[in-house]
Write a protein that holds these residues in place. Sequence first.
Motif, PDB file in Angstrom:
ATOM      1  N   ILE A  85      37.966  51.173  30.353  1.00  0.00           N
ATOM      2  CA  ILE A  85      37.667  50.059  29.459  1.00  0.00           C
ATOM      3  C   ILE A  85      37.339  50.630  28.083  1.00  0.00           C
ATOM      4  O   ILE A  85      36.913  51.776  27.957  1.00  0.00           O
ATOM      5  N   ARG A  86      37.558  49.819  27.062  1.00  0.00           N
ATOM      6  CA  ARG A  86      37.232  50.205  25.680  1.00  0.00           C
ATOM      7  C   ARG A  86      36.104  49.298  25.202  1.00  0.00           C
ATOM      8  O   ARG A  86      36.237  48.071  25.221  1.00  0.00           O
ATOM      9  N   ARG A  87      34.978  49.931  24.835  1.00  0.00           N
ATOM     10  CA  ARG A  87      33.839  49.136  24.378  1.00  0.00           C
ATOM     11  C   ARG A  87      33.141  49.880  23.242  1.00  0.00           C
ATOM     12  O   ARG A  87      32.835  51.061  23.369  1.00  0.00           O
ATOM     13  N   LEU A  88      32.908  49.183  22.140  1.00  0.00           N
ATOM     14  CA  LEU A  88      32.188  49.746  20.996  1.00  0.00           C
ATOM     15  C   LEU A  88      32.781  51.083  20.543  1.00  0.00           C
ATOM     16  O   LEU A  88      32.055  52.048  20.267  1.00  0.00           O
ATOM     17  N   GLY A  89      34.116  51.113  20.487  1.00  0.00           N
ATOM     18  CA  GLY A  89      34.790  52.298  19.959  1.00  0.00           C
ATOM     19  C   GLY A  89      34.852  53.495  20.886  1.00  0.00           C
ATOM     20  O   GLY A  89      35.241  54.591  20.479  1.00  0.00           O
ATOM     21  N   LYS A  90      34.472  53.311  22.161  1.00  0.00           N
ATOM     22  CA  LYS A  90      34.488  54.411  23.126  1.00  0.00           C
ATOM     23  C   LYS A  90      35.255  54.000  24.370  1.00  0.00           C
ATOM     24  O   LYS A  90      35.227  52.827  24.775  1.00  0.00           O
ATOM     25  N   TRP A  91      35.911  54.976  24.999  1.00  0.00           N
ATOM     26  CA  TRP A  91      36.483  54.757  26.325  1.00  0.00           C
ATOM     27  C   TRP A  91      35.385  54.962  27.361  1.00  0.00           C
ATOM     28  O   TRP A  91      34.567  55.861  27.233  1.00  0.00           O
ATOM     29  N   ASP A  92      35.388  54.115  28.375  1.00  0.00           N
ATOM     30  CA  ASP A  92      34.337  54.145  29.388  1.00  0.00           C
ATOM     31  C   ASP A  92      34.948  53.722  30.716  1.00  0.00           C
ATOM     32  O   ASP A  92      36.096  53.267  30.785  1.00  0.00           O
ATOM     33  N   LEU A  93      34.178  53.886  31.777  1.00  0.00           N
ATOM     34  CA  LEU A  93      34.546  53.350  33.088  1.00  0.00           C
ATOM     35  C   LEU A  93      33.719  52.098  33.334  1.00  0.00           C
ATOM     36  O   LEU A  93      32.570  52.006  32.868  1.00  0.00           O
ATOM     37  N   PRO A  94      34.267  51.115  34.061  1.00  0.00           N
ATOM     38  CA  PRO A  94      33.512  49.872  34.292  1.00  0.00           C
ATOM     39  C   PRO A  94      32.262  50.115  35.127  1.00  0.00           C
ATOM     40  O   PRO A  94      32.303  50.820  36.134  1.00  0.00           O
ATOM     41  N   LYS A  95      31.155  49.527  34.664  1.00  0.00           N
ATOM     42  CA  LYS A  95      29.868  49.706  35.347  1.00  0.00           C
ATOM     43  C   LYS A  95      28.896  48.649  34.843  1.00  0.00           C
ATOM     44  O   LYS A  95      29.148  48.004  33.822  1.00  0.00           O
ATOM     45  N   GLY A  96      27.775  48.491  35.539  1.00  0.00           N
ATOM     46  CA  GLY A  96      26.743  47.577  35.080  1.00  0.00           C
ATOM     47  C   GLY A  96      25.525  47.640  35.975  1.00  0.00           C
ATOM     48  O   GLY A  96      25.518  48.333  37.004  1.00  0.00           O
ATOM     49  N   LYS A  97      24.493  46.910  35.579  1.00  0.00           N
ATOM     50  CA  LYS A  97      23.218  46.954  36.295  1.00  0.00           C
ATOM     51  C   LYS A  97      23.337  46.379  37.696  1.00  0.00           C
ATOM     52  O   LYS A  97      24.062  45.415  37.933  1.00  0.00           O
ATOM     53  N   VAL A  98      22.599  46.990  38.609  1.00  0.00           N
ATOM     54  CA  VAL A  98      22.505  46.499  39.987  1.00  0.00           C
ATOM     55  C   VAL A  98      21.574  45.287  39.988  1.00  0.00           C
ATOM     56  O   VAL A  98      20.461  45.347  39.458  1.00  0.00           O
ATOM     57  N   GLU A  99      22.041  44.186  40.558  1.00  0.00           N
ATOM     58  CA  GLU A  99      21.224  42.978  40.614  1.00  0.00           C
ATOM     59  C   GLU A  99      20.344  42.980  41.860  1.00  0.00           C
ATOM     60  O   GLU A  99      20.632  43.667  42.842  1.00  0.00           O
ATOM     61  N   LYS A 100      19.275  42.186  41.799  1.00  0.00           N
ATOM     62  CA  LYS A 100      18.326  42.122  42.905  1.00  0.00           C
ATOM     63  C   LYS A 100      19.044  41.702  44.192  1.00  0.00           C
ATOM     64  O   LYS A 100      19.814  40.749  44.207  1.00  0.00           O
ATOM     65  N   GLY A 101      18.797  42.446  45.281  1.00  0.00           N
ATOM     66  CA  GLY A 101      19.389  42.115  46.577  1.00  0.00           C
ATOM     67  C   GLY A 101      20.767  42.698  46.806  1.00  0.00           C
ATOM     68  O   GLY A 101      21.315  42.577  47.906  1.00  0.00           O
ATOM     69  N   GLU A 102      21.349  43.318  45.783  1.00  0.00           N
ATOM     70  CA  GLU A 102      22.674  43.918  45.932  1.00  0.00           C
ATOM     71  C   GLU A 102      22.571  45.355  46.432  1.00  0.00           C
ATOM     72  O   GLU A 102      21.648  46.077  46.063  1.00  0.00           O
ATOM     73  N   SER A 103      23.551  45.766  47.223  1.00  0.00           N
ATOM     74  CA  SER A 103      23.688  47.191  47.517  1.00  0.00           C
ATOM     75  C   SER A 103      24.395  47.842  46.323  1.00  0.00           C
ATOM     76  O   SER A 103      25.007  47.146  45.488  1.00  0.00           O
ATOM     77  N   LEU A 104      24.336  49.157  46.250  1.00  0.00           N
ATOM     78  CA  LEU A 104      25.033  49.879  45.174  1.00  0.00           C
ATOM     79  C   LEU A 104      26.543  49.624  45.239  1.00  0.00           C
ATOM     80  O   LEU A 104      27.202  49.436  44.220  1.00  0.00           O
ATOM     81  N   GLU A 105      27.066  49.593  46.469  1.00  0.00           N
ATOM     82  CA  GLU A 105      28.511  49.361  46.646  1.00  0.00           C
ATOM     83  C   GLU A 105      28.910  47.969  46.165  1.00  0.00           C
ATOM     84  O   GLU A 105      29.935  47.802  45.482  1.00  0.00           O
ATOM     85  N   GLN A 106      28.103  46.962  46.515  1.00  0.00           N
ATOM     86  CA  GLN A 106      28.388  45.591  46.076  1.00  0.00           C
ATOM     87  C   GLN A 106      28.355  45.489  44.556  1.00  0.00           C
ATOM     88  O   GLN A 106      29.210  44.849  43.941  1.00  0.00           O
ATOM     89  N   ALA A 107      27.346  46.134  43.962  1.00  0.00           N
ATOM     90  CA  ALA A 107      27.218  46.091  42.501  1.00  0.00           C
ATOM     91  C   ALA A 107      28.408  46.748  41.821  1.00  0.00           C
ATOM     92  O   ALA A 107      28.942  46.232  40.833  1.00  0.00           O
ATOM     93  N   ALA A 108      28.836  47.890  42.353  1.00  0.00           N
ATOM     94  CA  ALA A 108      29.970  48.602  41.758  1.00  0.00           C
ATOM     95  C   ALA A 108      31.235  47.752  41.802  1.00  0.00           C
ATOM     96  O   ALA A 108      31.944  47.611  40.796  1.00  0.00           O
ATOM     97  N   LEU A 109      31.520  47.157  42.960  1.00  0.00           N
ATOM     98  CA  LEU A 109      32.708  46.298  43.081  1.00  0.00           C
ATOM     99  C   LEU A 109      32.612  45.088  42.163  1.00  0.00           C
ATOM    100  O   LEU A 109      33.585  44.727  41.479  1.00  0.00           O
TER     101      LEU A 109
END
Length: 201
Positions: A85-109
Amino acid sequence: MYKVFVNEKKLTLSKYPEDIQKNLRFEGFATLEIAVDLLENTSCPEMNVYGENIEEIWEDFTHMFKVIEAAGGLVSNKNNEILFIRRLGKWDLPKGKVEKGESLEQAALREVEEETGLRELILEEFLNNTFHIYKERNGEKILKTTYWFRMNHVGDETPVPQTEEGISAVCWKDRRTITADVLPETFNNIKLILDDYWDLV
């Protein structure tokens, strides 16, 4: 060993001195404060804090910050291309904060789906985690731990950027293009995860 990026400068927490310009023996909490301060406020390019009990050092270090957990994906397709993904002038991989009650795998997907529009994903294995420090607008210091998972995209969908999150582009890139275009314009943590992935494949 732990590698934490402070303003894209590497802070290593390890058992032994490293072959770099600046090593500090761990003498307690103050050593860590000095190390972070030097990386934030001087031209010091990288730093190593070392001591025998690495887990004790890490525990003291995490107590200096509010810790936020995030999860993301390194997604490949049948052509062995990787999704960026391209965000704020940088290339990055998609990611974001883990929400309450989510597993790490669920959050990543979920984060990959939201940021790229892709649904036909297969979660493979855990790759590694990365750490970086930043400041909130209110001055609070954050230690962000991101858990990265390898994923496969098995569909024919076209990725769509989540523009409301500041993402301007989503595209597949082969290794040659990653070396030429992505590596000069990405974060050091992303380079670490790419190295981990390429060691596997």
